[in-house]
Every structure is written in structure tokens, then in C-alpha cells.
Scaffold this active site. Structure first.
Site, mmCIF file in Angstrom:
data_model
loop_
_atom_site.group_PDB
_atom_site.id
_atom_site.type_symbol
_atom_site.label_atom_id
_atom_site.label_comp_id
_atom_site.label_asym_id
_atom_site.label_seq_id
_atom_site.Cartn_x
_atom_site.Cartn_y
_atom_site.Cartn_z
ATOM 1 N N CYS A 139 0.904 -1.227 0.121
ATOM 2 C CA CYS A 139 0.087 -0.045 0.050
ATOM 3 C C CYS A 139 0.796 1.188 0.114
ATOM 4 C CB CYS A 139 -1.018 0.069 1.187
ATOM 5 S SG CYS A 139 -1.833 -1.546 1.457
ATOM 6 N N GLU A 153 13.220 -18.632 -13.115
ATOM 7 C CA GLU A 153 13.119 -17.298 -13.420
ATOM 8 C C GLU A 153 12.431 -16.880 -14.824
ATOM 9 O OE1 GLU A 153 12.821 -15.049 -11.356
ATOM 10 O OE2 GLU A 153 13.269 -12.783 -12.457
ATOM 11 N N ASN A 211 -1.021 1.158 6.611
ATOM 12 C CA ASN A 211 -0.280 0.034 5.814
ATOM 13 C C ASN A 211 0.289 -0.971 6.728
ATOM 14 O OD1 ASN A 211 -0.071 1.561 3.353
ATOM 15 N ND2 ASN A 211 2.111 1.681 3.355
ATOM 16 N N GLY A 212 0.131 -2.223 6.445
ATOM 17 C CA GLY A 212 0.457 -3.188 7.475
ATOM 18 C C GLY A 212 -0.852 -3.882 7.754
ATOM 19 N N LYS A 244 8.951 -15.178 -14.918
ATOM 20 C CA LYS A 244 8.875 -13.791 -15.908
ATOM 21 C C LYS A 244 7.838 -13.839 -16.739
ATOM 22 C CE LYS A 244 10.240 -11.024 -14.154
ATOM 23 N NZ LYS A 244 11.314 -11.175 -12.904
ATOM 24 N N GLU A 282 3.965 -14.055 -14.851
ATOM 25 C CA GLU A 282 3.742 -13.123 -14.004
ATOM 26 C C GLU A 282 3.215 -11.859 -14.952
ATOM 27 O OE1 GLU A 282 6.438 -11.681 -11.260
ATOM 28 O OE2 GLU A 282 8.275 -11.511 -12.571
ATOM 29 N N HIS A 337 8.845 -37.918 -15.485
ATOM 30 C CA HIS A 337 8.152 -38.356 -14.231
ATOM 31 C C HIS A 337 6.889 -37.593 -14.224
ATOM 32 C CE1 HIS A 337 11.542 -40.406 -13.107
ATOM 33 N NE2 HIS A 337 12.428 -39.357 -13.418
ATOM 34 N N TRP A 350 -3.777 -2.211 -1.171
ATOM 35 C CA TRP A 350 -3.840 -3.335 -1.897
ATOM 36 C C TRP A 350 -4.412 -4.322 -1.048
ATOM 37 C CZ3 TRP A 350 -1.499 -8.378 -0.732
ATOM 38 C CH2 TRP A 350 -1.434 -9.147 -1.939
ATOM 39 N N ARG A 386 3.977 0.417 -6.304
ATOM 40 C CA ARG A 386 3.803 -0.653 -5.027
ATOM 41 C C ARG A 386 2.493 -1.448 -5.397
ATOM 42 N NH1 ARG A 386 6.787 1.152 -0.561
ATOM 43 N NH2 ARG A 386 5.335 0.273 0.786
ATOM 44 N N LYS A 437 4.804 -4.850 -6.017
ATOM 45 C CA LYS A 437 6.219 -4.822 -6.015
ATOM 46 C C LYS A 437 6.696 -5.201 -4.758
ATOM 47 C CE LYS A 437 10.120 -3.614 -8.026
ATOM 48 N NZ LYS A 437 10.702 -4.729 -8.817
HETATM 49 C C1 G6P Z 1 7.461 -9.513 -5.150
HETATM 50 C C2 G6P Z 1 7.978 -9.051 -6.418
HETATM 51 C C3 G6P Z 1 9.222 -9.938 -7.049
HETATM 52 C C4 G6P Z 1 10.101 -10.128 -5.893
HETATM 53 C C5 G6P Z 1 9.520 -10.511 -4.658
HETATM 54 C C6 G6P Z 1 10.565 -10.467 -3.562
HETATM 55 O O1 G6P Z 1 6.935 -10.806 -5.437
HETATM 56 O O2 G6P Z 1 6.793 -8.994 -7.451
HETATM 57 O O3 G6P Z 1 9.545 -9.294 -8.024
HETATM 58 O O4 G6P Z 1 11.139 -11.070 -6.329
HETATM 59 O O5 G6P Z 1 8.618 -9.797 -4.278
HETATM 60 O O6 G6P Z 1 10.993 -9.281 -3.312
HETATM 61 P P1 G6P Z 1 12.194 -8.590 -2.528
HETATM 62 O O7 G6P Z 1 11.908 -7.041 -2.502
HETATM 63 O O8 G6P Z 1 12.301 -9.171 -1.139
HETATM 64 O O9 G6P Z 1 13.170 -8.824 -3.434
#
Ligand code: G6P
Length: 608
Positions: A2, A481, A101-102, A485, A488, A504, A75, A27, A603
Site C-alpha cells: 500500500c 526465473e 499500511n500493514g 517472468k 507473471e 516423471h 492493496w 507498489r 512490487k
Molecule cells: C514480489 C515481487 C518480486 C520479488 C519478490 C521478493 O513478489 O513482485 O519481483 O522478487 O516480491 O521481493 P524482494 O523485494 O524481497 O526482493
């Protein structure tokens, strides 16, 4: 995830709040709202959806006059994303407004107690209890009410609070959720993150846990949880505001993909000195490095994927056993952490709730911790025993690219440093690897130069239903990864498999035309991976392979080949990930997705 902004000063608050919130859009949020004191009452306007809905509703803030206000992008956690659940929240008489927030963990208990006393709730949020609880304790003295509320709340919070009866003061308080105060020329601000205030000031105070900030038009003062005054020093933010804007690219994600040569260079260069690796801020003596018996790498999301790669690198170079854990698992699995262990927490934001909790768990057990963090002054950076920063700058796109690349090279450096100190690589080998590291930025540039080819290929797969990524060893880590990518940002179902594991179960999903991305950068494993490519191809898969220049043999097995320049086998992830990032990006663009803000994602994930 948030966002909070608050303002008190000479100017109209609402446009500043809206502007500040727009800087925090990255965010992730699903509704927004602002509260402004209009000279008589506190007015609140909220809107579900994008911030522009709120801007339209308030005519860019013009219809909400007043010079004191708070704003929020939400959020959803407690209660659906609706106008009623959006912040700010009022007390019943609308004389106190709160943004939060939180998560208030004991909110149900508090809510019940308040309801028993006759309080009526308008929303399903945990935040609304804060407004009513403040009301309950407010006897004309805001600080007194705030400190009483702080003592009764469990969980995490950053709060911005205004009282109708104190229209010349903006209050802010935090515990386990980030909050900063900005000292501007024409007023003072609060925000959950720096970009929200950069347009108005570079002078900021970082609020620590259980501290209260009291802002007037001209002054800022701080109190502790007992209401006693405390002194704080302002820090100057050096970021350029342009660094937080798109800079000519269509999306932040593409801009950030293109920033990777710089990011990698910035993270590497200051640490490569005369053929040696010097990580000044690490503050670990050679003796401490030699004493490490085991490394636990703990992280979430893409940061976790860099840890999966780093396991191979630490074990291969420094011969230290490594366990890699998802932070959300580590914190609850009662891990065996013995003397001589080092827990490395990797996090871009430095605020990810599970990663922070994992860090605290390790610290509670008396284990040495090291944070590899991008955001200076973030919670993980502050709380870890040692910190190594990645110098990726602010990353705006939700899907990480440049921070991921910076995390990778930070870990290469660390592994090589440990290897050097422990004598598990010769000086000559080390020199060779440093040479390879130095070449990475220009090799990444080279790969970025062939983006049109990847774009053309991606355009063919915008309608794909399933995509599989396969690889062995580090190539498996790259596949994890690459797959994340794609899914997402394009919403295409994709999965990563250790190539040898396909038979398997997963192989039954391969149909005529299914796209399989095979990563084959580990020379010792080429032949094995080629066998797996053949297995899926004979079942109808279309295979895109990513391999090293010179491995032309793969052309016989794969349908489409992307070559990456030669580098040390431990560093291939830094190169192989580039075409996979571009592929995901162009598939997402081709499908018309919201590349920078994919649905349901945030984010910075500051709740567990
Ligand atoms: C969220 C982001 C990812 C990130 C993950 C961990 O899911 O969308 O891109 O890898 O958090 O975040 P951090 O800030 O701890 O690297």
C-alpha cells in the site's frame, strides 16, 4: 504494497497527495483515497481502481480545498477492494481520519471490544479499528491517544493520522512497515516510500519502529512510544527524480531491462580492486569468512531464484554447503541452524515481510545474518548484522529484472570473495573470473542489441496456452526465473522443470506445438539436456534453446536457437536471462497486458 502520503503546509494538500500517490503506484494497489481538512471538517473521497478515477472524482484535487491531508493507495488484505474498504477511515463522528499500511493482527479482538462499547463499523478492514480506538482514547490530547493505541495494537503498521480538532498538525507512526518524513520548503510530508516526496524535497527522516512524527507547517518533531521527545537526523536522498520515471521507454520494465549493463557494472565495479574483491560495507574479517560452515540463502520470488543459482556458485567456488529456502517456508520450518552458519537474506525492497521474519528468526537463534538488499535504509538492511547493497537504483516495474541481475552479481562477488579468502580458488582462477565478471555488462549490451529478433519470435507465441522451461543445474535456476517472468506479466501458464525430471509426469502435457524453452549453458550437461530436448520434440514440442556461442550441435535438436556470449560457467545466468526477460516482455506487450503492473501482484510484499 500500500502507499501512504500526507501533507501539511501552505499549498493545497489534495493535488500534492494525488501526485505523491501516483509516484507510489508501482507498489501495487486496487483502490485509493484522500482525506483533507477543509477548515471546518475532514472531507474524505475514495475510489476503487486506478488513481485516475480518484483524480477525476476530485477534479485533480481542486474540489477538496485545504492544506492538511492524508492519502492512501490500498492493496486489499482484510476485505475486498471496495470504496468502503479503501482508506482513509474515520471514527464515527468523522473527527479523526487514518491511513494505514500493514496488518493489525489483533483487530478482531479489538473490534469486538469496541463494538461492545457501541462503536459501529463501516468497513471490513483492520484499519478501521485504529480510527475507533483513537476515538476511544482521545481526550483532547492526540499524542496520548496515539501512544495508548500503539500499546494495544499487535501486528505491523505505518499510520498517517489527522484530528479535526488539531488542524495544524499531521501525525505519523510506524511499526514494522516503512514510513518516512520529508521536510519541504513549502510544507512537510509523510510517505511510505521516498519517490512520493522527491518532487518536493530531498531531505528526509526515516521513522524507526514505534516512533511518532509530529508535523506542523514549519516544524517536525519526534516522540517515542512514551510520548517523550527524541532527536533524529535528516538524510539527503541522492536519487534523481528522473530515475523514478520511464525515461523514454514504453514501460518501466523495458527501461529496467536496458539498465542492466549499468546495474551490473555499478554493483561490480566498486568491489573489484587490483585483482581482488573488496566489499567494504560487508565488514567481515577473513577469520569470520573462514569460520563459515554452512550458508542458508533465504528469499522470496525472483530473489529466491538468484539464491538457487548462488547455491551452485558458493558450493562450486568456495566449497561451502548451501541450503536455499523460500522465506515463507524457512520461518516456520524450525530450520536446523548450527554454529558457524551464515544466513543470507536477499531482497530488492528490503521490506518483504517473510524475508524480514526469516531474518529475525535467524537472529533470534543467534545466527549471523547478511542482507543483500537494494533499498538503502530498508528494514532488512537495518536489521541484518551485515549488509551488502546491490546498486540497482529504484525498480518500478513489478516484475524484477535489474534488481535480479544485481542480486546475481552481488552473490558471484561474495562467493568469489569467500573462495579467495578460503583458498578454494587459485589467484590465477580468480583473476580469470574477475575478467569474466568485468565483461558481463558489455555482453548484456550485446544481447540487448538483438531484441528485434526476440520480439519477432515472441509475437508468434502471444496466444500460447502453456510454456515449459527446462534446464539442469544452473540452467534449471535460470529456467525458474524465465518461467516466472513469463507467467507473471503475460498470464500464460508456464512451468520450470529440472530437465531430467520431465519424464516423471510433465512430459504428458507436451502436445503438438507446445513451446519448450530449453536452457543449455552448462557445457558438462549439454548432451543430457539435448536428450531431453529430443524427448519433448518427438512428442510435438517446438523448442527454443538458449545456449553458449559455439554450441552449434544444438541446432540439430532445437527449432530455434539463441546464443549467449562465452563466460565462466558460474556466471551464465546473467546472460541467459536477458533473452528470456525480453521474450516475456514482448509476449506481454503483444497480449496487451499491463506490463508494469500485472494483475494481483505487488512490487513490495509487506504482508505474509
Ligand atoms: C514480489 C515481487 C518480486 C520479488 C519478490 C521478493 O513478489 O513482485 O519481483 O522478487 O516480491 O521481493 P524482494 O523485494 O524481497 O526482493
Amino acid at each position: 504494497m500500500c502507499g501512504i502520503v500526507g501533507y501539511i503546509g501552505e499549498a493545497q494538500a489534495a493535488p500534492i497527495l494525488l501526485d505523491g500517490l501516483s509516484r507510489l503506484e508501482y507498489r501495487g494497489y486496487d483502490s485509493a483515497g484522500i482525506a483533507v481538512y477543509d477548515g471546518t471538517d475532514i472531507q474524505v473521497k475514495k475510489a476503487t481502481g486506478r488513481l485516475k478515477v480518484l483524480s477525476e472524482l476530485t477534479h485533480d484535487g481542486v474540489t477538496m480545498p485545504g492544506t492538511l491531508g492524508i492519502g492512501h493507495t490500498r492493496w486489499a488484505t482484510h476485505g475486498a477492494p471496495t470504496d468502503a474498504n479503501a482508506h482513509p477511515h474515520y471514527n464515527s463522528t468523522e473527527t479523526i481520519a487514518v491511513v494505514h499500511n500493514g496488518i493489525i493482527e489483533n483487530y478482531l479482538k479489538v473490534k469486538k471490544r469496541l463494538q461492545d462499547k457501541g462503536y459501529e463499523f463501516q468497513s471490513e478492514t483492520d484499519t478501521e479499528v485504529v480510527a475507533h480506538l483513537l476515538d476511544y482514547y482521545y481526550k483532547g490530547e492526540p499524542i496520548e491517544a496515539i501512544t495508548k493505541v500503539m500499546l494495544r495494537l499487535e501486528g505491523s503498521y505505518a499510520l498517517g493520522i489527522i484530528f479535526r480538532d488539531h488542524p495544524d498538525v499531521l501525525y505519523a507512526v510506524r511499526k514494522d512497515s516503512p514510513l518516512i518524513v520529508g521536510k519541504g520548503a513549502e510544507g512537510n510530508l509523510i510517505a511510505s516510500d521516498v519517490p512520493a516526496v522527491l518532487k518536493y524535497t530531498r531531505e528526509v527522516y526515516f521513522i524507526q519502529n514505534e516512533e511518532i512524527a509530529v508535523l506542523n507547517k514549519e516544524d517536525i518533531s519526534f516522540r517515542n512510544v512514551d510520548g517523550e521527545p527524541i532527536e533524529k537526523e535528516a538524510a539527503t536522498i541522492e536519487w534523481d527524480i528522473n530515475a523514478a520515471e520511464k525515461g523514454g521507454y514504453e514501460h518501466f520494465m523495458l527501461k529496467e531491462i536496458y539498465e542492466q549493463p549499468k546495474t551490473v557494472r555499478d554493483t561490480l565495479n566498486p568491489r573489484l580492486k587490483d585483482g581482488r574483491i573488496v566489499i567494504e560495507e560487508l565488514g567481515m574479517t577473513d577469520e569470520e569468512i573462514r569460520a563459515i560452515q554452512k550458508i542458508h540463502i533465504v528469499a522470496c520470488g525472483s530473489a529466491y531464484h538468484t539464491g538457487v543459482t548462488a547455491k551452485y556458485v558458493f558450493e562450486g567456488l568456495a566449497r561451502i554447503p548451501v541450503e536455499v529456502d523460500l522465506a515463507s517456508e524457512f520461518r516456520y520450518r524450525n530450520p536446523i541452524l548450527e554454529e558457524g552458519a551464515l544466513v543470507i537474506i536477499i531482497s530488492q525492497s528490503g521490506e518483504t515481510a517473510d524475508s524480514l521474519a526469516a531474518l529475525r528468526e535467524a537472529k533470534t537463534r543467534g545466527i549471523q545474518t547478511l542482507g543483500i538488499v537494494n533499498v538503502v535504509g530498508s528494514s532488512i538492511a537495518r536489521e541484518a548484522d551485515k549488509v551488502m547493497y546491490t546498486w540497482a537504483g529504484p525498480e518500478i516495474a513489478v516484475a524484477t529484472t535489474k534488481a535480479y541481475s544485481a542480486q546475481l552479481v552481488a552473490q558471484y562477488l561474495l562467493a568469489l570473495k569467500f573462495a579467495q579468502v578460503r583458498g578454494t580458488v587459485t589467484d590465477q582462477e580468480c583473476e580469470g573470473m574477475i575478467g569474466d565478471l568485468k565483461k558481463l555488462p558489455e555482453q548484456i549490451e550485446l544481447l540487448l542489441g538483438s531484441k528485434e529478433r526476440i520480439q519477432r519470435f515472441a509475437n508468434r507465441y502471444v496466444a500460447a496456452r502453456d510454456v515449459f522451461f527446462i534446464g539442469r543445474g544452473i540452467d534449471y535456476a535460470i529456467s525458474l526465473e524465465g518461467s516466472l517472468k513469463l507467467k507473471e506479466i503475460s498470464y500464460i501458464h508456464s512451468e520450470a522443470y529440472a530437465a531430467g525430471e520431465l519424464k516423471h509426469g510433465t512430459i504428458s502435457l507436451i502436445e503438438e506445438g507446445t513451446l519448450v524453452a530449453a536452457v543449455a549453458t552448462q557445457e558438462a550437461l549439454y548432451k543430457k539436456t539435448i536428450s531431453n530436448i529430443v524427448e519433448v520434440r518427438t512428442r510435438g514440442a517446438f523448442v527454443m534453446a538458449v545456449t553458449n556461442t559455439g554450441n552449434t550441435e544444438i541446432e540439430k535438436a532445437a527449432d530455434y536457437v539463441i546464443y549467449i556470449p562465452q563466460t565462466n560457467r558460474y556466471f551464465t545466468n546473467s546472460l541467459a536471462i536477458i533473452p528470456l526477460q525480453l521474450f516475456s516482455y514482448y509476449v506481454s506487450v503483444g497480449r496487451g497486458c499491463d506490463v508494469d503492473k500485472p494483475r494481483n501482484l505487488a512490487k513490495s510484499v509487506t504482508v505474509e
